[in-house]
Write a protein that holds these residues in place. Structure first.
Motif: not given
Length: 277
Positions: A182-193
């Motif tokens: 959900a965080l990725q879909a909202a454009g808020g994640a990165g970089p991801l461990s």
């Protein structure tokens, strides 16, 4: 040369992932937000209670100190599932909390979710589960969490073996994946461990797969355990996806309770509420 233990802090990543209270203690010092995922008990119970307007005080132990803590905070104390009575109808069960009468404050002892919240130090704590995954993801993105400038850690609670050691839980892995997706879909994640990189794939967003998800839960280690203990709800509350009406389940700094956000209409979808600024 950096210490070998630094490898496990995942400092190069905006979204980090760990298991249990031990993992939370290790990564909490380097993040501003900790997302606690304890799907079948703590996080879903917090969501149900806070959605009803109850302030939830996490507490790591269910002993005589919990009673004192509840009294000091003018709160009711959630008891063990088997100890529920007409006088004490609140417990660490989403189904029981739905049936229980309203109380303005509730102390919720939990050896997993509450223990992780206690390990967070000064970090903001969010209770995430399948029920509020999309809402939590949007709130995190809205407030800039999950970047190198404002890193966060998603903590899958798991369960405990009889000797007290961590027993990873499939349901919490799925819940963590739902929040990260959900965080990725909202454009808020990165970089991801890399430790959390595969977690979104563990959760299928197609609502038609709800029955499949339920079968997976009931066949996982925790599902049969709950049936043997005759808890009755069969984890239905934990299996609900995107049923939450409130975005945020946050432990306020300096004020140890989880609070209901103001009831403003959220533009992201019907039935959700906009968290305060």
């Amino acid at each position: 040369m950096s210490d070998m233990s630094d490898w496990y802090l995942q400092q190069e990543y905006g979204v980090r992932f760990e298991w249990g209270a031990g993992g939370a203690e290790r990564v909490a010092g380097g993040v501003g937000c900790l997302v606690v995922v304890d799907v079948l008990s703590f996080s879903t119970s917090v969501n149900v209670a806070v959605e009803a307007g109850t302030r939830v005080h996490p507490y790591a132990w269910r002993d005589e100190t919990a009673s004192v803590f509840a009294r000091d905070n003018a709160a009711e104390l959630a008891v063990g599932r088997r100890a529920v009575t007409a006088a004490s109808p609140w417990s660490l069960s989403p189904a029981a909390l739905r049936r229980a009468p309203f109380t303005p404050r509730l102390v919720l002892p939990s050896p997993n979710g509450s223990a992780i919240a206690a390990a967070a130090g000064g970090s903001t704590v969010v209770a995430g589960c399948l029920r509020n995954a999309s809402a939590v993801g949007r709130w995190l993105a809205l407030h800039g969490h999950g970047t190198l400038e404002r890193p966060l850690a998603v903590i899958a609670a798991g369960e405990r073996w009889p000797d007290g050691s961590l027993r990873p839980g499939l349901e919490d892995l799925m819940g963590a994946g739902a929040v990260i997706a959900a965080l990725q879909a909202a454009g808020g994640a990165g970089p991801l461990s890399p430790r959390g990189g595969g977690r979104p794939d563990r959760f299928h967003r197609d609502p038609r797969r709800g029955r499949c998800r339920g079968r997976v839960f009931l066949r996982s280690g925790t599902g049969p355990e709950r049936l043997r203990r005759r808890r009755g709800d069969r984890g239905r509350g934990g299996r609900e996806y995107d049923r939450a009406r409130a975005h945020r389940r946050r432990l306020q700094r300096g004020h140890p309770h989880l609070r209901q956000p103001p009831r403003r209409r959220c533009p992201h979808g019907p039935g959700h509420l906009m968290p305060p600024d």
